[in-house]
Design a protein around this motif. Structure first.
Motif, PDB file in Angstrom:
ATOM      1  N   ASP A  26       8.207   0.805   9.595  1.00  0.00           N
ATOM      2  CA  ASP A  26       9.365   1.356  10.299  1.00  0.00           C
ATOM      3  C   ASP A  26      10.003   0.300  11.201  1.00  0.00           C
ATOM      4  OD1 ASP A  26       7.993   1.318  12.760  1.00  0.00           O
ATOM      5  OD2 ASP A  26       7.641   3.470  12.790  1.00  0.00           O
ATOM      6  N   ASP A  27      11.081   0.661  11.862  1.00  0.00           N
ATOM      7  CA  ASP A  27      11.829  -0.310  12.662  1.00  0.00           C
ATOM      8  C   ASP A  27      11.069  -0.760  13.911  1.00  0.00           C
ATOM      9  OD1 ASP A  27      12.063   2.175  13.860  1.00  0.00           O
ATOM     10  OD2 ASP A  27      14.195   1.970  14.332  1.00  0.00           O
ATOM     11  N   LYS A  28       9.986  -0.089  14.255  1.00  0.00           N
ATOM     12  CA  LYS A  28       9.140  -0.524  15.377  1.00  0.00           C
ATOM     13  C   LYS A  28       7.912  -1.296  14.886  1.00  0.00           C
ATOM     14  CE  LYS A  28      10.479   3.312  18.334  1.00  0.00           C
ATOM     15  NZ  LYS A  28      10.019   4.493  19.083  1.00  0.00           N
ATOM     16  N   HIS A  29       7.934  -1.668  13.614  1.00  0.00           N
ATOM     17  CA  HIS A  29       6.849  -2.419  12.972  1.00  0.00           C
ATOM     18  C   HIS A  29       5.548  -1.625  12.900  1.00  0.00           C
ATOM     19  CE1 HIS A  29       9.106  -6.240  14.424  1.00  0.00           C
ATOM     20  NE2 HIS A  29       9.666  -5.723  13.346  1.00  0.00           N
ATOM     21  N   ARG A  30       5.680  -0.307  12.794  1.00  0.00           N
ATOM     22  CA  ARG A  30       4.500   0.536  12.629  1.00  0.00           C
ATOM     23  C   ARG A  30       4.239   0.747  11.141  1.00  0.00           C
ATOM     24  NH1 ARG A  30       6.291   5.260  16.637  1.00  0.00           N
ATOM     25  NH2 ARG A  30       7.889   5.166  15.042  1.00  0.00           N
ATOM     26  N   LEU A  31       2.973   0.733  10.815  1.00  0.00           N
ATOM     27  CA  LEU A  31       2.543   0.870   9.428  1.00  0.00           C
ATOM     28  C   LEU A  31       1.409   1.886   9.374  1.00  0.00           C
ATOM     29  CD1 LEU A  31       2.953  -0.569   6.600  1.00  0.00           C
ATOM     30  CD2 LEU A  31       0.954  -1.911   7.223  1.00  0.00           C
ATOM     31  N   ALA A  32       1.565   2.893   8.533  1.00  0.00           N
ATOM     32  CA  ALA A  32       0.513   3.903   8.370  1.00  0.00           C
ATOM     33  C   ALA A  32      -0.562   3.360   7.439  1.00  0.00           C
ATOM     34  CB  ALA A  32       1.103   5.186   7.805  1.00  0.00           C
ATOM     35  N   LEU A  33      -1.776   3.334   7.939  1.00  0.00           N
ATOM     36  CA  LEU A  33      -2.887   2.884   7.109  1.00  0.00           C
ATOM     37  C   LEU A  33      -3.311   4.016   6.184  1.00  0.00           C
ATOM     38  CD1 LEU A  33      -5.084   1.074   9.769  1.00  0.00           C
ATOM     39  CD2 LEU A  33      -3.593   0.030   8.059  1.00  0.00           C
ATOM     40  N   PRO A  34      -3.448   3.729   4.899  1.00  0.00           N
ATOM     41  CA  PRO A  34      -3.904   4.775   3.974  1.00  0.00           C
ATOM     42  C   PRO A  34      -5.307   5.246   4.363  1.00  0.00           C
ATOM     43  CG  PRO A  34      -3.287   2.761   2.802  1.00  0.00           C
ATOM     44  CD  PRO A  34      -3.238   2.456   4.249  1.00  0.00           C
ATOM     45  N   LYS A  35      -5.564   6.518   4.179  1.00  0.00           N
ATOM     46  CA  LYS A  35      -6.862   7.081   4.544  1.00  0.00           C
ATOM     47  C   LYS A  35      -8.026   6.326   3.907  1.00  0.00           C
ATOM     48  CE  LYS A  35      -9.521  11.311   5.029  1.00  0.00           C
ATOM     49  NZ  LYS A  35     -10.541  10.593   5.682  1.00  0.00           N
ATOM     50  N   PRO A  36      -7.975   5.954   2.614  1.00  0.00           N
ATOM     51  CA  PRO A  36      -9.102   5.191   2.056  1.00  0.00           C
ATOM     52  C   PRO A  36      -9.368   3.888   2.815  1.00  0.00           C
ATOM     53  CG  PRO A  36      -7.720   6.016   0.294  1.00  0.00           C
ATOM     54  CD  PRO A  36      -6.987   6.295   1.576  1.00  0.00           C
ATOM     55  N   PHE A  37      -8.306   3.221   3.271  1.00  0.00           N
ATOM     56  CA  PHE A  37      -8.506   1.992   4.049  1.00  0.00           C
ATOM     57  C   PHE A  37      -9.120   2.316   5.406  1.00  0.00           C
ATOM     58  CE2 PHE A  37      -5.991  -1.975   2.729  1.00  0.00           C
ATOM     59  CZ  PHE A  37      -6.395  -1.832   1.422  1.00  0.00           C
ATOM     60  N   ARG A  38      -8.589   3.337   6.055  1.00  0.00           N
ATOM     61  CA  ARG A  38      -9.150   3.717   7.367  1.00  0.00           C
ATOM     62  C   ARG A  38     -10.634   4.043   7.227  1.00  0.00           C
ATOM     63  NH1 ARG A  38      -4.556   7.139   7.815  1.00  0.00           N
ATOM     64  NH2 ARG A  38      -5.930   8.950   7.787  1.00  0.00           N
ATOM     65  N   ASP A  39     -10.981   4.759   6.188  1.00  0.00           N
ATOM     66  CA  ASP A  39     -12.378   5.123   5.978  1.00  0.00           C
ATOM     67  C   ASP A  39     -13.256   3.898   5.725  1.00  0.00           C
ATOM     68  OD1 ASP A  39     -11.616   7.753   6.290  1.00  0.00           O
ATOM     69  OD2 ASP A  39     -11.726   8.232   4.140  1.00  0.00           O
ATOM     70  N   GLN A  40     -12.707   2.881   5.088  1.00  0.00           N
ATOM     71  CA  GLN A  40     -13.477   1.686   4.763  1.00  0.00           C
ATOM     72  C   GLN A  40     -13.544   0.689   5.923  1.00  0.00           C
ATOM     73  OE1 GLN A  40     -12.336  -0.254   1.053  1.00  0.00           O
ATOM     74  NE2 GLN A  40     -11.763   1.709   0.184  1.00  0.00           N
ATOM     75  N   ILE A  41     -12.477   0.561   6.675  1.00  0.00           N
ATOM     76  CA  ILE A  41     -12.382  -0.509   7.666  1.00  0.00           C
ATOM     77  C   ILE A  41     -12.702  -0.049   9.089  1.00  0.00           C
ATOM     78  CG2 ILE A  41      -9.915  -0.344   8.234  1.00  0.00           C
ATOM     79  CD1 ILE A  41      -9.784  -3.420   7.868  1.00  0.00           C
TER      80      ILE A  41
END
Length: 150
Positions: free
Chosen positions: A12-27
């Motif tokens: 988005d214009d504020k440089h926010r990026l939604a992390l996919p749930k599989p990535f959140r679960d792994q990292i």
């Protein structure tokens, strides 16, 4: 567990990026909720768990700072790296300097690369895939030969 997968996301214009749930679960975990964003190779953003970032930092301390190239790498890497805390929606806010470094626009691709994730501008990621798709077998051979030398 190695990080794997490919996910397309909008920045988005504020440089926010939604992390996919599989990535959140792994990292991320219940006890480890911070991430580190740093400049990655080939002009992507590397995203590390706190543990993986510390392991990398431990390996980097073994480099000789007597060499100019090593000093410059360490300066560029650490001065651009930043600790990030995902918000309640699982979004991270990427630093503007890293967004500029990676040439990110609105469409990004997140890829798992064993101990870290990489954030790419989507057309650059697609170009990289296309340029190396025919080389997969030779890249596999080179990787296996590197393993044998260790």
């Amino acid at each position: 567990m190695p990080l794997t997968g490919t996910f397309e996301r909008s920045l988005d214009d504020k440089h926010r990026l939604a992390l996919p749930k599989p990535f959140r679960d792994q990292i991320l975990s219940d006890t480890e909720t911070t991430l580190y964003a740093a400049p990655g190779n080939d002009r992507c953003i590397a995203l590390y768990s706190a543990k993986s970032f510390q392991e990398l930092a431990d390996r980097l301390t073994k480099l000789s700072s007597a060499q100019s190239d090593v000093r410059n790498y360490l300066r560029m890497f650490y001065s651009q790296a930043e600790c990030l805390e995902p918000d309640k929606q699982g979004r991270i806010r990427l630093p503007a300097r890293l967004v500029a470094f990676a040439g990110l626009e609105s469409q990004t691709t997140l890829v798992g690369v064993r101990d870290h994730a990489e954030i790419w501008e989507t057309t650059r990621w697609e170009s990289l895939l296309a340029s190396h798709a025919d080389e997969f077998d030779s890249l596999t051979t080179a990787a296996m030969q590197a393993l044998e030398k260790q």
